[in-house]
Write a protein that holds these residues in place. Structure first.
Motif, PDB file in Angstrom:
ATOM      1  N   THR A  39      -5.032  -9.081   9.107  1.00  0.00           N
ATOM      2  CA  THR A  39      -6.266  -9.510   9.771  1.00  0.00           C
ATOM      3  C   THR A  39      -7.467  -9.446   8.840  1.00  0.00           C
ATOM      4  OG1 THR A  39      -5.422  -8.714  11.875  1.00  0.00           O
ATOM      5  CG2 THR A  39      -7.804  -9.046  11.722  1.00  0.00           C
ATOM      6  N   LEU A  40      -7.568  -8.353   8.078  1.00  0.00           N
ATOM      7  CA  LEU A  40      -8.755  -8.137   7.238  1.00  0.00           C
ATOM      8  C   LEU A  40      -8.730  -8.912   5.927  1.00  0.00           C
ATOM      9  CD1 LEU A  40      -9.289  -4.301   7.654  1.00  0.00           C
ATOM     10  CD2 LEU A  40     -10.539  -6.169   8.749  1.00  0.00           C
ATOM     11  N   GLY A  41      -7.603  -8.958   5.275  1.00  0.00           N
ATOM     12  CA  GLY A  41      -7.514  -9.630   3.976  1.00  0.00           C
ATOM     13  C   GLY A  41      -8.420  -9.002   2.932  1.00  0.00           C
ATOM     14  N   ALA A  42      -8.446  -7.684   2.872  1.00  0.00           N
ATOM     15  CA  ALA A  42      -9.375  -6.976   2.001  1.00  0.00           C
ATOM     16  C   ALA A  42      -8.834  -6.705   0.601  1.00  0.00           C
ATOM     17  CB  ALA A  42      -9.767  -5.647   2.646  1.00  0.00           C
ATOM     18  N   TRP A  43      -7.550  -6.817   0.410  1.00  0.00           N
ATOM     19  CA  TRP A  43      -6.940  -6.388  -0.845  1.00  0.00           C
ATOM     20  C   TRP A  43      -6.473  -7.555  -1.699  1.00  0.00           C
ATOM     21  CZ3 TRP A  43      -6.937  -1.324  -2.311  1.00  0.00           C
ATOM     22  CH2 TRP A  43      -7.317  -0.413  -1.336  1.00  0.00           C
ATOM     23  N   MET A  44      -6.725  -7.459  -3.004  1.00  0.00           N
ATOM     24  CA  MET A  44      -6.186  -8.419  -3.967  1.00  0.00           C
ATOM     25  C   MET A  44      -4.802  -7.960  -4.422  1.00  0.00           C
ATOM     26  SD  MET A  44      -8.309 -10.862  -4.308  1.00  0.00           S
ATOM     27  CE  MET A  44      -7.623 -11.694  -5.716  1.00  0.00           C
ATOM     28  N   VAL A  45      -4.687  -6.669  -4.708  1.00  0.00           N
ATOM     29  CA  VAL A  45      -3.422  -6.106  -5.171  1.00  0.00           C
ATOM     30  C   VAL A  45      -3.364  -4.633  -4.766  1.00  0.00           C
ATOM     31  CG1 VAL A  45      -4.315  -5.490  -7.466  1.00  0.00           C
ATOM     32  CG2 VAL A  45      -1.875  -5.845  -7.164  1.00  0.00           C
ATOM     33  N   LEU A  46      -2.189  -4.213  -4.346  1.00  0.00           N
ATOM     34  CA  LEU A  46      -1.939  -2.800  -4.042  1.00  0.00           C
ATOM     35  C   LEU A  46      -0.963  -2.266  -5.076  1.00  0.00           C
ATOM     36  CD1 LEU A  46      -1.503  -3.012  -0.181  1.00  0.00           C
ATOM     37  CD2 LEU A  46      -3.369  -1.883  -1.405  1.00  0.00           C
ATOM     38  N   ASP A  47      -1.190  -1.032  -5.501  1.00  0.00           N
ATOM     39  CA  ASP A  47      -0.312  -0.387  -6.481  1.00  0.00           C
ATOM     40  C   ASP A  47       0.397   0.783  -5.811  1.00  0.00           C
ATOM     41  OD1 ASP A  47       0.976   0.427  -8.759  1.00  0.00           O
ATOM     42  OD2 ASP A  47      -0.800   1.335  -9.673  1.00  0.00           O
ATOM     43  N   ARG A  48       1.301   0.470  -4.896  1.00  0.00           N
ATOM     44  CA  ARG A  48       1.997   1.512  -4.133  1.00  0.00           C
ATOM     45  C   ARG A  48       2.742   2.484  -5.048  1.00  0.00           C
ATOM     46  NH1 ARG A  48       2.155  -0.152   1.320  1.00  0.00           N
ATOM     47  NH2 ARG A  48       1.593  -2.339   1.511  1.00  0.00           N
ATOM     48  N   ASP A  49       3.525   1.953  -5.952  1.00  0.00           N
ATOM     49  CA  ASP A  49       4.332   2.819  -6.816  1.00  0.00           C
ATOM     50  C   ASP A  49       3.450   3.698  -7.701  1.00  0.00           C
ATOM     51  OD1 ASP A  49       6.643   1.744  -5.724  1.00  0.00           O
ATOM     52  OD2 ASP A  49       6.959   0.328  -7.375  1.00  0.00           O
ATOM     53  N   GLY A  50       2.458   3.099  -8.324  1.00  0.00           N
ATOM     54  CA  GLY A  50       1.570   3.856  -9.208  1.00  0.00           C
ATOM     55  C   GLY A  50       0.764   4.899  -8.467  1.00  0.00           C
ATOM     56  N   ALA A  51       0.249   4.538  -7.302  1.00  0.00           N
ATOM     57  CA  ALA A  51      -0.560   5.473  -6.518  1.00  0.00           C
ATOM     58  C   ALA A  51       0.285   6.636  -6.008  1.00  0.00           C
ATOM     59  CB  ALA A  51      -1.228   4.745  -5.353  1.00  0.00           C
ATOM     60  N   LEU A  52       1.472   6.330  -5.512  1.00  0.00           N
ATOM     61  CA  LEU A  52       2.338   7.409  -5.021  1.00  0.00           C
ATOM     62  C   LEU A  52       2.802   8.316  -6.159  1.00  0.00           C
ATOM     63  CD1 LEU A  52       4.301   5.409  -2.327  1.00  0.00           C
ATOM     64  CD2 LEU A  52       2.775   7.357  -1.909  1.00  0.00           C
ATOM     65  N   ALA A  53       3.065   7.747  -7.326  1.00  0.00           N
ATOM     66  CA  ALA A  53       3.456   8.561  -8.479  1.00  0.00           C
ATOM     67  C   ALA A  53       2.305   9.474  -8.906  1.00  0.00           C
ATOM     68  CB  ALA A  53       3.888   7.669  -9.639  1.00  0.00           C
ATOM     69  N   ALA A  54       1.092   8.947  -8.926  1.00  0.00           N
ATOM     70  CA  ALA A  54      -0.073   9.761  -9.290  1.00  0.00           C
ATOM     71  C   ALA A  54      -0.278  10.883  -8.276  1.00  0.00           C
ATOM     72  CB  ALA A  54      -1.325   8.880  -9.381  1.00  0.00           C
ATOM     73  N   ALA A  55      -0.106  10.573  -7.002  1.00  0.00           N
ATOM     74  CA  ALA A  55      -0.257  11.585  -5.952  1.00  0.00           C
ATOM     75  C   ALA A  55       0.813  12.673  -6.084  1.00  0.00           C
ATOM     76  CB  ALA A  55      -0.192  10.931  -4.578  1.00  0.00           C
ATOM     77  N   ARG A  56       2.040  12.268  -6.365  1.00  0.00           N
ATOM     78  CA  ARG A  56       3.114  13.256  -6.542  1.00  0.00           C
ATOM     79  C   ARG A  56       2.831  14.184  -7.719  1.00  0.00           C
ATOM     80  NH1 ARG A  56       6.592   8.536  -5.911  1.00  0.00           N
ATOM     81  NH2 ARG A  56       7.050   8.398  -3.692  1.00  0.00           N
ATOM     82  N   GLU A  57       2.280  13.629  -8.784  1.00  0.00           N
ATOM     83  CA  GLU A  57       1.936  14.437  -9.955  1.00  0.00           C
ATOM     84  C   GLU A  57       0.848  15.466  -9.609  1.00  0.00           C
ATOM     85  OE1 GLU A  57       1.996  16.121 -13.611  1.00  0.00           O
ATOM     86  OE2 GLU A  57       3.451  14.734 -12.765  1.00  0.00           O
ATOM     87  N   ILE A  58      -0.117  15.064  -8.827  1.00  0.00           N
ATOM     88  CA  ILE A  58      -1.163  15.991  -8.375  1.00  0.00           C
ATOM     89  C   ILE A  58      -0.550  17.096  -7.528  1.00  0.00           C
ATOM     90  CG2 ILE A  58      -3.156  16.181  -6.811  1.00  0.00           C
ATOM     91  CD1 ILE A  58      -3.921  13.312  -7.910  1.00  0.00           C
ATOM     92  N   ASP A  59       0.334  16.728  -6.617  1.00  0.00           N
ATOM     93  CA  ASP A  59       0.994  17.728  -5.767  1.00  0.00           C
ATOM     94  C   ASP A  59       1.851  18.674  -6.598  1.00  0.00           C
ATOM     95  OD1 ASP A  59      -0.143  16.656  -3.453  1.00  0.00           O
ATOM     96  OD2 ASP A  59       1.595  15.367  -3.044  1.00  0.00           O
ATOM     97  N   ARG A  60       2.558  18.139  -7.582  1.00  0.00           N
ATOM     98  CA  ARG A  60       3.390  18.971  -8.456  1.00  0.00           C
ATOM     99  C   ARG A  60       2.520  19.987  -9.204  1.00  0.00           C
ATOM    100  NH1 ARG A  60       4.443  19.914 -13.304  1.00  0.00           N
ATOM    101  NH2 ARG A  60       3.102  18.293 -14.127  1.00  0.00           N
ATOM    102  N   ALA A  61       1.407  19.521  -9.740  1.00  0.00           N
ATOM    103  CA  ALA A  61       0.505  20.416 -10.473  1.00  0.00           C
ATOM    104  C   ALA A  61      -0.048  21.507  -9.552  1.00  0.00           C
ATOM    105  CB  ALA A  61      -0.631  19.611 -11.098  1.00  0.00           C
ATOM    106  N   ARG A  62      -0.393  21.134  -8.322  1.00  0.00           N
ATOM    107  CA  ARG A  62      -0.893  22.134  -7.366  1.00  0.00           C
ATOM    108  C   ARG A  62       0.171  23.195  -7.079  1.00  0.00           C
ATOM    109  NH1 ARG A  62      -3.960  17.873  -3.986  1.00  0.00           N
ATOM    110  NH2 ARG A  62      -6.120  18.368  -4.479  1.00  0.00           N
ATOM    111  N   LYS A  63       1.418  22.777  -6.911  1.00  0.00           N
ATOM    112  CA  LYS A  63       2.506  23.720  -6.635  1.00  0.00           C
ATOM    113  C   LYS A  63       2.706  24.695  -7.788  1.00  0.00           C
ATOM    114  CE  LYS A  63       5.222  21.038  -3.393  1.00  0.00           C
ATOM    115  NZ  LYS A  63       6.412  20.230  -3.177  1.00  0.00           N
TER     116      LYS A  63
END
Length: 135
Positions: A39-63
């Protein structure tokens, strides 16, 4: 999802208490995007894999007990007129379709250094000036 999106402050507090992980926060953002993007059409490109990998790295570092940067895990959308090295930057113009800058704009580099997770690129007016985008 009917619940409102959390604020950056409340999300950061939830990271500190362990109530939510960066990976879960990023996945929740993608779920919200999936529910509304047609409905919104707000995104040109999403980086699901890259974003999730970056988030996992942050979580790993926190642990591991590493001190997290001040904005670690907070999701970020970058306008298509701001350069990112790992995603196309088209400046809202067809003549720059699939253009890959050599590096991140300073604001993106600073956000990443502070721990923010880039979800993707959002629509912008052509050259951030004249011809409106689809949103």
């Amino acid at each position: 999802m009917t619940e409102p999106c959390p604020t950056a402050r409340s999300l950061a507090a939830a990271f500190d208490t362990g109530e939510i992980t960066a990976e879960r926060a990023v996945a929740d953002c993608f779920s919200r995007i999936d529910a509304r993007e047609a409905t919104l059409g707000a995104w040109m490109v999403l980086d699901r894999d890259g974003a999730l990998a970056a988030a996992r790295e942050i979580d790993r570092a926190r642990k591991l007990g590493d001190k997290a940067p001040p904005l670690a895990g907070l999701p970020l959308a970058v306008k298509d007129n701001i350069e990112t090295a790992d995603l196309p930057t088209g400046y809202g113009s067809a003549i720059y379709d699939s253009h890959r800058p050599a590096g991140d704009a300073a604001v993106v580099a600073q956000a990443r250094n502070a721990g923010m997770v880039v979800l993707g690129k959002t629509v912008t007016t052509e050259f951030a000036y004249y011809s409106p985008g689809k949103t």
